[in-house]
Design a protein around this motif. Structure first.
Motif, PDB file in Angstrom:
ATOM      1  N   LYS A   1      43.260  48.649  32.122  1.00 58.69           N
ATOM      2  CA  LYS A   1      43.160  47.231  31.810  1.00 58.69           C
ATOM      3  C   LYS A   1      42.543  46.323  32.848  1.00 58.69           C
ATOM      4  O   LYS A   1      42.342  45.189  32.797  1.00 58.69           O
ATOM      5  N   ASN A   2      42.370  46.843  34.135  1.00 61.46           N
ATOM      6  CA  ASN A   2      42.287  45.842  35.197  1.00 61.46           C
ATOM      7  C   ASN A   2      40.871  46.205  35.792  1.00 61.46           C
ATOM      8  O   ASN A   2      40.678  46.318  37.162  1.00 61.46           O
TER       9      ASN A   2
ATOM     10  N   LYS B   1      37.718  48.277  39.997  1.00 59.62           N
ATOM     11  CA  LYS B   1      39.104  48.494  39.462  1.00 59.62           C
ATOM     12  C   LYS B   1      40.104  47.567  40.350  1.00 59.62           C
ATOM     13  O   LYS B   1      40.021  47.872  41.488  1.00 59.62           O
ATOM     14  N   ASP B   2      41.056  47.106  39.648  1.00 60.64           N
ATOM     15  CA  ASP B   2      42.143  46.319  40.507  1.00 60.64           C
ATOM     16  C   ASP B   2      41.335  45.406  41.482  1.00 60.64           C
ATOM     17  O   ASP B   2      41.890  45.401  42.731  1.00 60.64           O
ATOM     18  N   ASP B   3      40.249  44.623  41.359  1.00 63.39           N
ATOM     19  CA  ASP B   3      39.684  43.718  42.179  1.00 63.39           C
ATOM     20  C   ASP B   3      38.956  44.144  43.296  1.00 63.39           C
ATOM     21  O   ASP B   3      38.779  43.751  44.222  1.00 63.39           O
TER      22      ASP B   3
ATOM     23  N   HIS C   1      39.463  40.279  33.843  1.00 66.87           N
ATOM     24  CA  HIS C   1      39.609  41.604  33.835  1.00 66.87           C
ATOM     25  C   HIS C   1      39.593  41.819  32.563  1.00 66.87           C
ATOM     26  O   HIS C   1      39.838  41.066  31.505  1.00 66.87           O
TER      27      HIS C   1
END
Length: 135
Positions: free
Chosen positions: A113-114, A78-80, A129
């Motif tokens: 969404k990430n 999540k979120d890189d 993503h």
């Protein structure tokens, strides 16, 4: 008995050792250049996963090396943040040569969404993503 070596003798020994090490053959069964980063096919930027569902992660094996020296794993990010949502497939539970792996999206994952996955093996690479929605 005491040995004394001149600076030039020490440098010659170091140089000879470096040449011998660099000329040594690769470890049996392992290519020097077996690092491979397969292109992830799915999930892609248009993918939507449903939490708690079973999905397929797929990657391109058309340019795979003969030998892959490390065990594979898949993480959900999540979120890189690598593996922030855990492992979808543990190390050693499948082969990168398979080209796909069935995984279960954790039911506890929050919609967003990430999300991305990282495919580990000889090299770690991440998908674009994508989105996860609630069941």
């Amino acid at each position: 008995m005491q040995f004394k070596l001149s600076l030039s003798s020490v440098l010659a020994i170091i140089a000879a050792t470096a040449v011998a090490v660099n000329a040594a053959p690769a470890v049996k069964g392992r290519n020097v250049l077996d690092v491979w980063s397969p292109r992830i096919i799915s999930p892609d930027a248009t993918t939507v996963w449903l939490s708690g569902s079973t999905v397929n992660v797929t990657w391109d094996t058309s340019d795979a090396p003969v030998l892959i020296s490390n065990a594979a794993a898949i993480t959900l990010n999540k979120d890189d943040r690598i593996a922030s949502e855990g492992f979808l497939k543990e190390f050693g539970s499948f082969s990168l040569l398979d080209g796909s792996a069935e995984v279960t999206v954790p039911a506890t994952v929050k919609p967003g969404k990430n999300y991305s996955i990282t495919l580990f093996g000889d090299s770690g690479n991440s998908s674009p993503h994508f989105q996860i929605t609630a069941a």
